[in-house]
Design a protein around this motif. Sequence first.
Motif, PDB file in Angstrom:
ATOM      1  N   PHE A  17       0.839  -1.198   0.000  1.00  0.00           N
ATOM      2  CA  PHE A  17       0.000   0.000   0.000  1.00  0.00           C
ATOM      3  C   PHE A  17       0.876   1.250   0.000  1.00  0.00           C
ATOM      4  CE2 PHE A  17      -2.844   3.184   1.871  1.00  0.00           C
ATOM      5  CZ  PHE A  17      -3.960   3.018   1.076  1.00  0.00           C
ATOM      6  N   GLN A  18       1.955   1.217   0.788  1.00  0.00           N
ATOM      7  CA  GLN A  18       2.887   2.339   0.848  1.00  0.00           C
ATOM      8  C   GLN A  18       3.538   2.560  -0.515  1.00  0.00           C
ATOM      9  OE1 GLN A  18       5.548   2.232   4.226  1.00  0.00           O
ATOM     10  NE2 GLN A  18       7.158   3.221   3.078  1.00  0.00           N
ATOM     11  N   LYS A  19       3.966   1.490  -1.179  1.00  0.00           N
ATOM     12  CA  LYS A  19       4.586   1.618  -2.503  1.00  0.00           C
ATOM     13  C   LYS A  19       3.593   2.194  -3.515  1.00  0.00           C
ATOM     14  CE  LYS A  19       6.055  -2.628  -2.656  1.00  0.00           C
ATOM     15  NZ  LYS A  19       6.631  -3.893  -3.116  1.00  0.00           N
ATOM     16  N   ALA A  20       2.326   1.802  -3.424  1.00  0.00           N
ATOM     17  CA  ALA A  20       1.303   2.335  -4.331  1.00  0.00           C
ATOM     18  C   ALA A  20       1.129   3.838  -4.112  1.00  0.00           C
ATOM     19  CB  ALA A  20      -0.014   1.600  -4.124  1.00  0.00           C
ATOM     20  N   ALA A  21       1.126   4.278  -2.855  1.00  0.00           N
ATOM     21  CA  ALA A  21       0.986   5.706  -2.553  1.00  0.00           C
ATOM     22  C   ALA A  21       2.180   6.493  -3.091  1.00  0.00           C
ATOM     23  CB  ALA A  21       0.844   5.915  -1.046  1.00  0.00           C
ATOM     24  N   ILE A  22       3.373   5.969  -2.901  1.00  0.00           N
ATOM     25  CA  ILE A  22       4.588   6.633  -3.390  1.00  0.00           C
ATOM     26  C   ILE A  22       4.559   6.721  -4.911  1.00  0.00           C
ATOM     27  CG2 ILE A  22       7.098   6.379  -3.611  1.00  0.00           C
ATOM     28  CD1 ILE A  22       6.984   5.117  -0.735  1.00  0.00           C
ATOM     29  N   ASP A  44       7.238   7.733   6.449  1.00  0.00           N
ATOM     30  CA  ASP A  44       7.155   6.693   5.427  1.00  0.00           C
ATOM     31  C   ASP A  44       7.791   7.171   4.131  1.00  0.00           C
ATOM     32  OD1 ASP A  44       5.956   4.922   7.142  1.00  0.00           O
ATOM     33  OD2 ASP A  44       3.945   5.232   6.383  1.00  0.00           O
ATOM     34  N   PHE A  45       7.477   8.418   3.758  1.00  0.00           N
ATOM     35  CA  PHE A  45       8.220   9.050   2.669  1.00  0.00           C
ATOM     36  C   PHE A  45       8.094  10.562   2.760  1.00  0.00           C
ATOM     37  CE2 PHE A  45       4.067   8.400   0.711  1.00  0.00           C
ATOM     38  CZ  PHE A  45       3.891   9.419  -0.205  1.00  0.00           C
ATOM     39  N   GLU A  46       9.057  11.229   2.138  1.00  0.00           N
ATOM     40  CA  GLU A  46       9.075  12.686   2.087  1.00  0.00           C
ATOM     41  C   GLU A  46       8.948  13.118   0.642  1.00  0.00           C
ATOM     42  OE1 GLU A  46      12.433  14.585   4.045  1.00  0.00           O
ATOM     43  OE2 GLU A  46      12.702  12.788   5.252  1.00  0.00           O
ATOM     44  N   VAL A  47       8.249  14.212   0.424  1.00  0.00           N
ATOM     45  CA  VAL A  47       8.142  14.812  -0.899  1.00  0.00           C
ATOM     46  C   VAL A  47       8.758  16.201  -0.803  1.00  0.00           C
ATOM     47  CG1 VAL A  47       6.549  15.684  -2.650  1.00  0.00           C
ATOM     48  CG2 VAL A  47       6.058  13.533  -1.485  1.00  0.00           C
ATOM     49  N   LYS A  48       9.652  16.496  -1.738  1.00  0.00           N
ATOM     50  CA  LYS A  48      10.288  17.814  -1.766  1.00  0.00           C
ATOM     51  C   LYS A  48      10.311  18.324  -3.192  1.00  0.00           C
ATOM     52  CE  LYS A  48      13.327  16.937   2.136  1.00  0.00           C
ATOM     53  NZ  LYS A  48      14.652  17.147   2.698  1.00  0.00           N
ATOM     54  N   GLN A  57       2.878   9.954   6.148  1.00  0.00           N
ATOM     55  CA  GLN A  57       2.660   8.685   6.831  1.00  0.00           C
ATOM     56  C   GLN A  57       1.524   7.978   6.092  1.00  0.00           C
ATOM     57  OE1 GLN A  57       3.155   5.712   9.441  1.00  0.00           O
ATOM     58  NE2 GLN A  57       4.437   7.509   9.553  1.00  0.00           N
ATOM     59  N   VAL A  58       1.760   6.761   5.630  1.00  0.00           N
ATOM     60  CA  VAL A  58       0.778   6.023   4.854  1.00  0.00           C
ATOM     61  C   VAL A  58       0.108   4.986   5.747  1.00  0.00           C
ATOM     62  CG1 VAL A  58       0.423   4.515   2.858  1.00  0.00           C
ATOM     63  CG2 VAL A  58       2.141   6.323   2.761  1.00  0.00           C
ATOM     64  N   LYS A  59      -1.212   4.983   5.745  1.00  0.00           N
ATOM     65  CA  LYS A  59      -1.994   3.987   6.499  1.00  0.00           C
ATOM     66  C   LYS A  59      -3.002   3.365   5.552  1.00  0.00           C
ATOM     67  CE  LYS A  59      -0.148   4.731  10.482  1.00  0.00           C
ATOM     68  NZ  LYS A  59       0.994   3.901  10.769  1.00  0.00           N
ATOM     69  N   SER A  60      -3.213   2.067   5.666  1.00  0.00           N
ATOM     70  CA  SER A  60      -4.167   1.385   4.787  1.00  0.00           C
ATOM     71  C   SER A  60      -5.532   1.234   5.447  1.00  0.00           C
ATOM     72  CB  SER A  60      -3.621   0.009   4.381  1.00  0.00           C
ATOM     73  OG  SER A  60      -3.423  -0.784   5.523  1.00  0.00           O
ATOM     74  N   GLN A  61      -5.807   2.076   6.430  1.00  0.00           N
ATOM     75  CA  GLN A  61      -7.095   2.044   7.108  1.00  0.00           C
ATOM     76  C   GLN A  61      -7.633   3.459   7.241  1.00  0.00           C
ATOM     77  OE1 GLN A  61      -6.770   1.232  11.382  1.00  0.00           O
ATOM     78  NE2 GLN A  61      -4.567   1.197  11.104  1.00  0.00           N
ATOM     79  N   LYS A  62      -8.929   3.578   7.374  1.00  0.00           N
ATOM     80  CA  LYS A  62      -9.522   4.889   7.584  1.00  0.00           C
ATOM     81  C   LYS A  62      -9.264   5.322   9.022  1.00  0.00           C
ATOM     82  CE  LYS A  62     -13.192   4.458   4.224  1.00  0.00           C
ATOM     83  NZ  LYS A  62     -14.632   4.475   3.982  1.00  0.00           N
ATOM     84  N   LEU A  63      -8.809   6.547   9.183  1.00  0.00           N
ATOM     85  CA  LEU A  63      -8.526   7.080  10.512  1.00  0.00           C
ATOM     86  C   LEU A  63      -9.359   8.333  10.746  1.00  0.00           C
ATOM     87  CD1 LEU A  63      -4.642   6.739  10.590  1.00  0.00           C
ATOM     88  CD2 LEU A  63      -6.294   5.336  11.800  1.00  0.00           C
ATOM     89  N   SER A  64     -10.114   8.328  11.808  1.00  0.00           N
ATOM     90  CA  SER A  64     -10.868   9.512  12.192  1.00  0.00           C
ATOM     91  C   SER A  64      -9.991  10.364  13.103  1.00  0.00           C
ATOM     92  CB  SER A  64     -12.138   9.104  12.932  1.00  0.00           C
ATOM     93  OG  SER A  64     -11.798   8.496  14.161  1.00  0.00           O
ATOM     94  N   LEU A  65     -10.391  11.604  13.307  1.00  0.00           N
ATOM     95  CA  LEU A  65      -9.665  12.470  14.227  1.00  0.00           C
ATOM     96  C   LEU A  65      -9.656  11.855  15.621  1.00  0.00           C
ATOM     97  CD1 LEU A  65      -8.129  15.065  14.687  1.00  0.00           C
ATOM     98  CD2 LEU A  65     -10.307  16.233  15.046  1.00  0.00           C
ATOM     99  N   ASN A  66     -10.775  11.266  16.002  1.00  0.00           N
ATOM    100  CA  ASN A  66     -10.875  10.617  17.308  1.00  0.00           C
ATOM    101  C   ASN A  66      -9.844   9.491  17.441  1.00  0.00           C
ATOM    102  OD1 ASN A  66     -12.017  10.404  19.845  1.00  0.00           O
ATOM    103  ND2 ASN A  66     -13.552   8.919  19.190  1.00  0.00           N
TER     104      ASN A  66
END
Length: 83
Positions: A17-22, A44-48, A57-66
């Motif tokens: 999932f991280q490689k797909a995002a990159i 996980d990776f930096e963009v410049k 930071q790459v996560k393969s799950q939905k994260l709420s603010l809570n």
Amino acid sequence: MSDFENGGAFAIKGFNFQKAAITFIAIKNFNKPDFHILVEARDDFEVKFNGYEAYIQVKSQKLSLNKLLNSKNGKSILEKKIK
């Protein structure tokens, strides 16, 4: 058959999932001036590019603010990332 933990399979899924995002970010931005992607650097990776910096930071799950603010083992996800 007994239950067992297969942490390796979960880790591989996360890395894929991280490689797909990159790859997605690279394809969308490769033509920007001075574009760079740094993998597993400060996050996980930096963009410049052109004076802009993002730490992703790459996560393969939905994260709420809570969920981001809830503590686990004394620190929330945000607390771990903010120094």
